[in-house]
Scaffold this motif. Sequence first.
Motif, PDB file in Angstrom:
ATOM      1  N   PRO A   1      -0.739   7.277  -7.490  1.00 12.73           N
ATOM      2  CA  PRO A   1       0.057   6.835  -8.643  1.00 12.73           C
ATOM      3  C   PRO A   1       1.577   7.039  -8.470  1.00 12.73           C
ATOM      4  N   ILE A   2       1.974   7.900  -7.563  1.00 17.90           N
ATOM      5  CA  ILE A   2       3.402   8.221  -7.408  1.00 17.90           C
ATOM      6  C   ILE A   2       4.053   7.361  -6.331  1.00 17.90           C
ATOM      7  N   THR A   3       3.428   7.293  -5.149  1.00 11.59           N
ATOM      8  CA  THR A   3       4.049   6.592  -4.014  1.00 11.59           C
ATOM      9  C   THR A   3       3.131   5.572  -3.345  1.00 11.59           C
ATOM     10  N   GLY A   4       1.922   5.443  -3.816  1.00  7.72           N
ATOM     11  CA  GLY A   4       0.965   4.608  -3.103  1.00  7.72           C
ATOM     12  C   GLY A   4       0.391   5.342  -1.899  1.00  7.72           C
ATOM     13  N   THR A   5       0.702   6.593  -1.769  1.00 11.37           N
ATOM     14  CA  THR A   5       0.309   7.489  -0.686  1.00 11.37           C
ATOM     15  C   THR A   5       0.806   7.008   0.660  1.00 11.37           C
TER      16      THR A   5
ATOM     17  N   ALA B   1       6.013  14.471  -3.510  1.00 14.63           N
ATOM     18  CA  ALA B   1       4.612  14.082  -3.326  1.00 14.63           C
ATOM     19  C   ALA B   1       4.296  13.883  -1.844  1.00 14.63           C
ATOM     20  N   GLU B   2       5.215  13.257  -1.129  1.00 19.70           N
ATOM     21  CA  GLU B   2       5.002  13.021   0.301  1.00 19.70           C
ATOM     22  C   GLU B   2       5.039  14.328   1.100  1.00 19.70           C
ATOM     23  N   ILE B   3       5.926  15.244   0.735  1.00 15.83           N
ATOM     24  CA  ILE B   3       5.999  16.536   1.421  1.00 15.83           C
ATOM     25  C   ILE B   3       4.700  17.315   1.208  1.00 15.83           C
TER      26      ILE B   3
END
Length: 187
Positions: free
Chosen positions: A129-133, A81-83
């Motif tokens: 929802p995955i990492t808090g962005t 998600a971050e990538i």
Amino acid sequence: MEGKEEDVHVGGHINPAVTFGLFLARKLSLTRAIFYMVMQCLGAICGAGVVKGYQTGLYESQGGGANVVAPGYTKGDGLGAEIVGTFVLVYTVFSATDAKRSARDSHVPILAPLPIGFAVFLVHLATIPITGTGINPARSLGAAIIYNKDHAWDDHWIFWVGPFIGAALAAMYHQIVIRAIPFKSRS
């Protein structure tokens, strides 16, 4: 001049991943990139401290705003998600500030912050929802340092590695694929 490094002023980077991408694309010198990244991190630490000082109860109840991989997702999901999120952001920065694009589309007035802000908005919708962005290592670092509890550090590496990989991929894609497309002017 081809292959020559040029320091460009793309506005406030605010984000070490954006700065890293611009450095890889040879739009910033190493010295300036390092200086920007250090200052971005110091600013994020100060900002997190101010938030803690003014909103202590809310700050504590929200985990200090520290990024973590949400329950139900793996570290790989968080990293991915971050990538992808950072790739979208940094690629948008390249596209919105590209001199070649500006020359080609000079008849269309564009403010670079508008598409960049829209990209940040869309990435937040997808990754909160995955990492808090994360997508900004400085922001993640500032929150982790000021909150400084174990869970703030558990997945912290994801919020540096993911954005830097995403930025590198965006820089490579922009330099190798997009900038390689011949520019044709209308005569």
